[in-house]
Design an enzyme around this catalytic site. Structure first.
Site, PDB file in Angstrom:
ATOM      1  N   TYR A  27       3.075   9.777  -0.697  1.00 36.59           N
ATOM      2  CA  TYR A  27       4.200   9.482   0.052  1.00 36.59           C
ATOM      3  C   TYR A  27       5.606   9.466  -0.763  1.00 36.59           C
ATOM      4  CZ  TYR A  27       0.763   6.597   2.272  1.00 36.59           C
ATOM      5  OH  TYR A  27      -0.542   5.945   3.103  1.00 36.59           O
ATOM      6  N   LYS A  71      -2.808   5.881  -3.986  1.00 36.09           N
ATOM      7  CA  LYS A  71      -3.796   6.754  -3.658  1.00 36.09           C
ATOM      8  C   LYS A  71      -3.780   8.234  -4.232  1.00 36.09           C
ATOM      9  CE  LYS A  71      -3.551   5.014   0.898  1.00 36.09           C
ATOM     10  NZ  LYS A  71      -1.955   4.515   0.919  1.00 36.09           N
ATOM     11  N   HIS A  75      -7.266   9.799  -1.717  1.00 37.76           N
ATOM     12  CA  HIS A  75      -6.315   9.800  -0.158  1.00 37.76           C
ATOM     13  C   HIS A  75      -7.371  10.654   0.959  1.00 37.76           C
ATOM     14  CE1 HIS A  75      -2.067   9.265   1.585  1.00 37.76           C
ATOM     15  NE2 HIS A  75      -3.136   8.891   1.998  1.00 37.76           N
ATOM     16  N   ASP A 106       0.989  -1.208   0.024  1.00 32.29           N
ATOM     17  CA  ASP A 106      -0.095  -0.135   0.007  1.00 32.29           C
ATOM     18  C   ASP A 106       0.731   1.276   0.234  1.00 32.29           C
ATOM     19  OD1 ASP A 106      -2.999   1.023   1.032  1.00 32.29           O
ATOM     20  OD2 ASP A 106      -1.387   2.159   1.439  1.00 32.29           O
TER      21      ASP A 106
END
Ligand code: A2P
Length: 277
Positions: free
Chosen positions: A58, A83, A113, A53
């Site tokens: 990120y 996401k 997200h 994930d």
């Protein structure tokens, strides 16, 4: 204490669109791009994880892609989530950029997200990403019941996942019930409370009774509620520890004790403090 009633069937959960999601995944939130991320992904796959994930926000999708390839595990055996970062305008275009970074043709799951700017505007773009075959399943994250109730009537392709902060201490019963009624699988991020819940005395007592670790008890609680969990770790031995979930069972009393740790009042909200407006 090993128990034969804990079965291999717990390892995957069917989604409402017919896809299957492995109930254990590796989360890589806050793992910097580079070898640390690459290694964590590769180790997890070597240790039997089949679900990774990540997220556009990120900044580590390239490293995730490298880890996936280095593992040698065939693409079709791995469930990959990314996401949509809602500061971008177009989810379909943003996913194409993600796929280039990941080095993949599709992701298994693409989720909004968080509902920045409202819960509905991005959904048509999510559906385009799905229709193009770039996302096998689509869903949301950090959506409470009020957000889902706004989104669902507008959706042609309904969301099949809502990924939220969820653990015995954040046991959002009303949100879980609503997801179940709407064919949405609630998925748990921060299942260890980003590490905070590992120091819980109640969890430690239960862990001792089963000769397991607190992390395993917290994760097993999610699995027994039918909830996919995505613990984050960059340490090989912890990644291994967090995967030893399918050879023991918690008792009904253990589950009740853990359920009672909830501090959200069984809320229908996804978060107590939103970081967006
Ligand atoms: P690290 O990455 O240094 O191993 P969550 O999944 O709830 O976000 O929790 C992640 C946090 O918990 C990270 O700080 C991670 O540290 C730590 N962690 C993950 N698994 C374990 C474990 N089995 N034992 C102790 N700490 C863990």
């Amino acid at each position: 204490m090993p128990d034969s009633t804990s079965t291999a069937e717990e390892r995957v959960r069917e989604l409402a669109d017919g896809s299957s999601i492995p109930t254990l995944g590796l989360g890589v939130w806050q793992v910097p791009s580079g070898p640390e991320c690459e290694h964590a992904v590769r180790w997890a796959l070597e240790l039997g994880y089949r679900h990774i994930d990540t997220a556009q926000a990120y900044g580590n999708e390239e490293s995730v892609g490298l880890g996936l390839r280095e593992s040698g595990v065939p693409r079709e055996e791995i469930f990959v989530t990314t996401k949509f970062f809602p500061k971008h305008k177009d989810p379909a275009a943003a996913l194409e950029a993600s796929l280039r970074r990941l080095g993949l043709d599709y992701v298994d799951l693409y989720i909004i997200h968080w509902p920045a700017g409202g819960p509905t505007w991005a959904w048509p773009g999510m559906e385009r990403a799905h229709d193009a075959g770039h996302a096998r399943s689509i869903g949301v994250s950090n959506f409470g019941v009020d957000d889902l109730e706004q989104l669902l009537p507008t959706a042609t392709v309904p969301p099949v996942v809502d990924q939220v902060q969820f653990s015995p201490y954040e046991y959002r019963q009303a949100l879980l019930d609503s997801c179940r009624q709407n064919g949405i699988a609630l998925e748990a991020y921060s299942p260890l409370g980003t590490g905070r819940h590992l120091g819980s005395e109640a969890v430690a007592r239960i862990a001792q009774r089963h000769e397991r670790t607190p992390a395993q008890v917290l994760l097993r609680w999610g699995i027994e509620h039918g909830i996919p969990v995505i613990p984050k770790s960059t340490h090989r031995e912890r990644i291994a520890e967090n995967a030893q979930l399918f050879d023991f069972r918690l008792s009904d009393e253990d589950i009740a004790e853990l359920d009672a740790l909830d501090r959200t009042g069984g809320t229908d909200r996804a978060l107590e403090h939103k970081w967006w407006s």
